[in-house]
Design a protein around this motif. Structure first.
Motif, short mmCIF file in Angstrom:
data_model
loop_
_atom_site.label_atom_id
_atom_site.label_comp_id
_atom_site.label_asym_id
_atom_site.label_seq_id
_atom_site.Cartn_x
_atom_site.Cartn_y
_atom_site.Cartn_z
N GLN A 1 0.82 -1.21 0.00
CA GLN A 1 0.00 0.00 0.00
C GLN A 1 0.86 1.26 0.00
O GLN A 1 0.56 2.21 -0.72
CB GLN A 1 -0.95 0.01 1.20
CG GLN A 1 -1.99 -1.11 1.17
CD GLN A 1 -2.81 -1.11 -0.10
OE1 GLN A 1 -3.31 -0.09 -0.54
NE2 GLN A 1 -2.94 -2.27 -0.72
N THR A 2 1.92 1.29 0.81
CA THR A 2 2.75 2.50 0.88
C THR A 2 3.52 2.73 -0.41
O THR A 2 3.85 3.87 -0.74
CB THR A 2 3.73 2.46 2.07
OG1 THR A 2 4.56 1.32 1.96
CG2 THR A 2 3.00 2.47 3.39
N ALA A 3 3.82 1.67 -1.14
CA ALA A 3 4.53 1.83 -2.41
C ALA A 3 3.68 2.58 -3.44
O ALA A 3 4.21 3.13 -4.40
CB ALA A 3 4.94 0.47 -2.96
N LYS A 4 2.39 2.63 -3.24
CA LYS A 4 1.49 3.34 -4.16
C LYS A 4 1.51 4.85 -3.94
O LYS A 4 1.05 5.60 -4.79
CB LYS A 4 0.06 2.83 -3.98
CG LYS A 4 -0.11 1.37 -4.37
CD LYS A 4 -1.52 0.90 -4.09
CE LYS A 4 -1.67 -0.59 -4.36
NZ LYS A 4 -3.02 -1.07 -4.01
N LEU A 5 2.02 5.29 -2.77
CA LEU A 5 2.04 6.71 -2.45
C LEU A 5 3.25 7.38 -3.09
O LEU A 5 4.34 6.82 -3.10
CB LEU A 5 2.10 6.91 -0.93
CG LEU A 5 0.93 6.38 -0.13
CD1 LEU A 5 1.23 6.47 1.35
CD2 LEU A 5 -0.34 7.14 -0.47
N PRO A 6 3.08 8.60 -3.60
CA PRO A 6 4.24 9.31 -4.16
C PRO A 6 5.21 9.68 -3.03
O PRO A 6 4.80 10.07 -1.94
CB PRO A 6 3.64 10.56 -4.80
CG PRO A 6 2.29 10.71 -4.20
CD PRO A 6 1.84 9.36 -3.74
N SER A 7 6.50 9.55 -3.30
CA SER A 7 7.52 9.79 -2.29
C SER A 7 7.52 11.23 -1.77
O SER A 7 7.80 11.47 -0.61
CB SER A 7 8.90 9.44 -2.83
OG SER A 7 8.96 8.08 -3.13
#
Length: 83
Positions: free
Chosen positions: A20-26
């Motif tokens: 899920q966190t990998a889907k968020l922009p850095s």
């Protein structure tokens, strides 16, 4: 000498969180950290000292989450070197 490698894998919860966190922009985490600093400064100007300190302390965790997010994107979970 025998080279033994033990396979270590993430648990189900860690894997789900990483997916899920990998889907968020850095840069979301960078903006959140900057926003918390700006909110803290605003609260300090408004003489809300304790709330300003509380909100200002959010910057470091946001930046750490950003580093974690970037590592997950670059390395992924359970990556193994295949030489």
């Amino acid at each position: 000498m025998e080279n033994q490698t033990k396979s270590k894998s993430e648990g189900k919860v860690a894997t789900a969180i990483e997916e899920q966190t990998a889907k968020l922009p850095s840069d979301l985490f960078l903006w959140a950290a900057l926003g918390s600093m700006a909110a803290s400064l605003t609260l300090k100007i408004l003489a809300k000292r304790h709330t300003a300190l509380f909100v200002g302390q959010w910057a470091a965790p946001f930046l750490l989450l950003g580093v974690y997010n970037k590592l997950v994107k670059l390395e992924g979970h359970d990556q193994e070197d295949k030489d």
